[in-house]
Design a protein around this motif. Structure first.
Motif, short mmCIF file in Angstrom:
data_model
loop_
_atom_site.label_atom_id
_atom_site.label_comp_id
_atom_site.label_asym_id
_atom_site.label_seq_id
_atom_site.Cartn_x
_atom_site.Cartn_y
_atom_site.Cartn_z
N ALA A 58 -29.73 -7.28 98.39
CA ALA A 58 -29.69 -6.70 97.05
C ALA A 58 -28.87 -5.40 97.04
N ILE A 59 -29.09 -4.56 98.06
CA ILE A 59 -28.31 -3.32 98.15
C ILE A 59 -26.83 -3.65 98.31
N ASP A 60 -26.55 -4.64 99.16
CA ASP A 60 -25.17 -5.04 99.40
C ASP A 60 -24.49 -5.50 98.11
N LEU A 61 -25.29 -6.08 97.20
CA LEU A 61 -24.73 -6.56 95.93
C LEU A 61 -24.69 -5.45 94.88
N GLY A 62 -25.08 -4.24 95.27
CA GLY A 62 -24.92 -3.11 94.36
C GLY A 62 -26.20 -2.60 93.75
N ALA A 63 -27.36 -3.08 94.20
CA ALA A 63 -28.60 -2.66 93.59
C ALA A 63 -28.99 -1.25 94.05
N SER A 64 -29.59 -0.48 93.12
CA SER A 64 -30.12 0.82 93.48
C SER A 64 -31.51 0.62 94.07
N THR A 65 -32.08 1.70 94.63
CA THR A 65 -33.41 1.60 95.22
C THR A 65 -34.42 1.12 94.17
N ARG A 66 -34.30 1.66 92.96
CA ARG A 66 -35.22 1.28 91.89
C ARG A 66 -35.11 -0.22 91.61
N MET A 67 -33.89 -0.71 91.57
CA MET A 67 -33.69 -2.14 91.30
C MET A 67 -34.23 -3.00 92.42
N VAL A 68 -34.13 -2.50 93.67
CA VAL A 68 -34.65 -3.27 94.80
C VAL A 68 -36.16 -3.46 94.63
N TYR A 69 -36.86 -2.38 94.21
CA TYR A 69 -38.30 -2.50 94.00
C TYR A 69 -38.61 -3.44 92.84
N ARG A 70 -37.91 -3.26 91.74
CA ARG A 70 -38.21 -4.02 90.53
C ARG A 70 -37.85 -5.51 90.70
N ASP A 71 -36.68 -5.78 91.31
CA ASP A 71 -36.17 -7.15 91.32
C ASP A 71 -36.54 -7.93 92.57
N ILE A 72 -36.78 -7.24 93.67
CA ILE A 72 -36.94 -7.96 94.93
C ILE A 72 -38.34 -7.76 95.50
N ILE A 73 -38.79 -6.51 95.68
CA ILE A 73 -40.05 -6.28 96.38
C ILE A 73 -41.25 -6.64 95.50
N LEU A 74 -41.26 -6.18 94.24
CA LEU A 74 -42.43 -6.49 93.39
C LEU A 74 -42.59 -7.99 93.15
N PRO A 75 -41.53 -8.74 92.85
CA PRO A 75 -41.73 -10.19 92.72
C PRO A 75 -42.29 -10.84 93.98
N HIS A 76 -41.86 -10.31 95.14
CA HIS A 76 -42.42 -10.85 96.38
C HIS A 76 -43.90 -10.53 96.50
N LEU A 77 -44.29 -9.35 95.99
CA LEU A 77 -45.68 -8.91 96.12
C LEU A 77 -46.61 -9.56 95.11
N LYS A 78 -46.06 -10.23 94.10
CA LYS A 78 -46.87 -10.73 93.00
C LYS A 78 -48.14 -11.47 93.44
N PRO A 79 -48.05 -12.44 94.35
CA PRO A 79 -49.29 -13.11 94.75
C PRO A 79 -50.31 -12.15 95.36
N GLY A 80 -49.83 -11.19 96.14
CA GLY A 80 -50.72 -10.20 96.73
C GLY A 80 -51.35 -9.31 95.68
N ILE A 81 -50.56 -8.95 94.68
CA ILE A 81 -51.07 -8.10 93.61
C ILE A 81 -52.14 -8.84 92.80
N VAL A 82 -51.89 -10.12 92.52
CA VAL A 82 -52.86 -10.92 91.78
C VAL A 82 -54.16 -11.04 92.57
#
Lengths: 378, 281
Positions: free
Chosen positions: B185-209
């Protein structure tokens, strides 16, 4: 493509340490515009670290990286016009194929209509247009790699980095993908830098190869040059197979380089590399070896008298590994050393009548010997 | 025959043995029989819930439970506390999990230990200590405040013991995160905020639920800590049921408990459904 085209990427004295381990040690190399450049070496040689520094995912301790003559060493990864295809492909699992490819453009705030058009073009380039609405887990490994490729190419990078692009594919798919990657590179014209530990992969795809070992560059050359004129025993051994013979002494007489050996007497060396002459002129103590590629050992059934141009040796026939067109034959010498030779299909017809352990003769052309300095720490 | 085909056991063959079936049956009965009895007797037309003699079908105790304003108030209190606790626990738990996963800082093992301490501390100790804390702060008087501010100290207490569970579940989920996804994601131009919003949080969704569900149920049925931290005028469902049982066990309590069971079951089913997201990379 030996001649270097205009330099696109210029790496200068790059060094990277991880605590005490030097991963990349004073590496300098240049990559030309539009070429396929391979970083080849055994695992732990620093090739991946070098690639990650080019991408910006790792910061160098010293040295500089120039893209089009301006330094990018301090530019963060998300601002470099360089994109990467990761070893695990790193396709975003919760996004569709289309959204994966569109991600970088969205991050760049490209207009939606333009994103749609560019994504479509990128997907058709990798033949995935009909899979655009699928999720990654519905795709095969090869298809996932294509998504990663399209996702990087849609950014129109100056350089595309590929980390072990074929290692996760099965043998058949690997050959197919190898051809496709080369074809794709020709179509899009983007410079590719490929990291691989597989010499066959590098030889088949790359215009030029940098052989790395223990963080240092051993040799940068075209695949042909690496094979026929390796600079030292490490490169010779890593690129293909090589038989090595001890050399007692190397002397230079009237610009002729003569190697004294136990096995063949005095051999005059035909191809003297720059590195060799440099070492011969220096006062450095060098351990020399004579190298011989397996296919230069010609197997003969009868005891052939050596001519002026050839030397011969005989040994016991050892294991034979049948490999289709050519077979690999082991020859055991009286002093317990074993040599690798290549037998053609015709040779095999004759060899088949012989039993393991029977004597075979080999003829070697004198000019096929390579004089190699033993690499200091391999 | 020495080696008959039958002597080779297939993976699930043990389920065919009657002894094992019996053990399975008995376990199930011991686990669920009391609950099933509780549900059945919520429909018993008897004055006393403890009376296990069937006197005919009725739904009047459900009507009675809904008409019992104190019980309904306690129930709404419990749900409110549970929802707020869940939200706070998810936020705190996610932040704690990411902190412990991603960063290196001095005394990190100590911080990790302190965070997971509420999981192992006996509830009674936590209840007493929180009660002392709130009385020192003068917060026990929050019971006199207007709803829902009268629930502040119970909610704070519940969040204190619930968020370590949430953090633990989310941290486990983070272990399976492929860092190359973030780098891509960073390589494609994402900022740190975008990495959390687009990549890490979606991955965490089952854990969060899963973590949210855990926090919700922990809060909803907590008795000990609530008992110590609630003021005299704020009552939650478990505390109210306890006080009602002390007078007499009526089918009204059975009815209220059945509703609680159904709510929990529905929420669990929802959570399981939301987690059915594919996790392949």
């Amino acid at each position: 493509m030996n001649a270097q085209p205009d330099v696109l990427l210029d790496i200068k004295n790059l060094t990277k340490r991880f605590s005490k381990v030097v991963a990349v040690d004073d590496v300098s190399l240049q990559v030309g515009s539009g070429e396929i450049f391979a970083l080849l070496g055994p695992s732990g040689c620093g090739k991946s670290t070098l690639l990650r520094m080019i991408a910006g995912l790792e910061l160098p301790d010293s040295g500089d990286i120039l893209l089009d003559d301006s330094s990018i060493a301090k530019i963060p990864a998300n601002k470099r016009p360089i994109n990467m295809v990761f070893q695990s492909y790193a396709v975003f699992p919760h996004m569709t194929v289309e959204n994966n490819v569109a991600y970088g453009l969205k991050a760049k705030r490209v207009a939606a209509s333009e994103i749609r058009q560019q994504v479509e073009q990128a997907l058709s380039q990798v033949h995935l247009l009909d899979q655009r609405d699928r999720k990654p887990h519905q795709l095969s490994g090869g298809q996932r790699q294509r998504v990663a490729l399209a996702r990087a190419l849609v950014m129109q990078p100056r350089i595309l980095l590929l980390d072990e692009p074929l290692s996760a594919l099965d043998a058949k798919l690997r050959d197919q993908m190898r051809l496709e990657l080369v074809k794709l590179q020709e179509t899009v014209g983007v410079t590719f830098i490929i990291v691989t530990h597989d010499q066959n992969e590098a030889m088949a795809m790359a215009d030029r190869i940098a052989v790395l070992d223990q963080g240092r560059v051993r040799q940068i050359a075209s695949p042909e040059e690496l094979y026929h004129q390796p600079l030292d025993t490490f490169v010779a051994d890593f690129i293909g197979k090589i038989n090595l013979f001890d050399v007692r002494k190397v002397t230079v007489e009237d610009n002729r380089v003569l190697a004294e050996t136990d096995d063949f007497g005095v051999i005059e060396i035909q191809h003297v590399t720059d590195r060799t002459s440099e070492l011969l002129n220096s006062v450095q103590a060098v351990v020399w070896k004579l190298g011989l590629r397996p296919e230069k050992l010609q197997l003969v059934a009868n005891d052939l008298q050596p001519t002026e141009d050839t030397v011969s040796l005989s040994g016991e026939l050892g294991d034979i590994a049948f490999q289709g067109v050519n077979s690999e034959v082991e020859i055991r010498l009286p002093d317990d050393k074993s040599l690798a030779a290549v037998a053609t299909a015709d040779d095999m017809q004759q060899l088949r009548q012989l039993q393991s352990g029977s004597m075979v003769n080999c003829v070697i052309k004198r000019r096929d010997f390579l004089l190699l300095p033993e690499s200091a720490d391999s | 025959m020495l080696f008959s085909r039958n002597s080779k056991a297939a993976p699930f063959d043990y389920a065919r043995k009657w002894q094992l079936k019996l053990v399975f049956l008995l376990t199930t009965v011991f686990l669920y029989a009391p609950i099933i009895v509780l549900i059945i007797f919520s429909f018993n037309n008897s004055r006393r819930g403890g009376n296990v003699v069937w006197r005919g079908f009725t739904t009047k105790y459900y009507e009675k439970a809904f008409a019992n304003s104190q019980l309904v108030e306690a129930f709404i209190n419990s749900l409110t506390i549970a929802v707020v606790t869940t939200i706070l626990s998810v936020i705190l738990g996610t932040m704690t999990a990411i902190l412990l996963w991603r960063f290196r800082f001095p005394f990190k093992p100590a911080v990790e230990g302190v965070v997971s301490l509420p999981i192992v501390i006996p509830e009674i100790c936590m209840g007493v200590s929180l009660a002392m804390f709130f009385s020192q702060m003068g917060w026990l008087a929050t019971g006199d405040l207007v709803w829902p501010f009268n629930l502040v100290n119970i909610t704070v207490a519940h969040t204190t013991f619930a968020f370590p569970f949430t953090a633990m579940v989310i941290r486990t989920r983070l272990q399976s995160f492929n860092k190359e996804l973030e780098e891509a994601a960073i390589d494609l131009g994402a900022s740190t905020r975008m990495v959390y919003r687009d990549i890490i949080l979606p991955h965490l969704k089952p854990g969060i639920v899963a973590g949210a569900l855990l926090a919700f149920t922990l809060s909803l049925d907590d008795f000990v800590i609530t008992f110590f931290t609630s003021g005299p005028n704020t009552v939650t469902f478990p505390v109210k049921v306890y006080s009602m049982v002390r007078f007499s066990v009526t089918p009204e309590i059975n009815a209220a408990s059945t509703i609680l069971i159904i709510i929990t079951l529905v929420l669990t089913a929802l959570a399981v459904r939301m987690q059915r997201e594919p996790v392949a990379s």
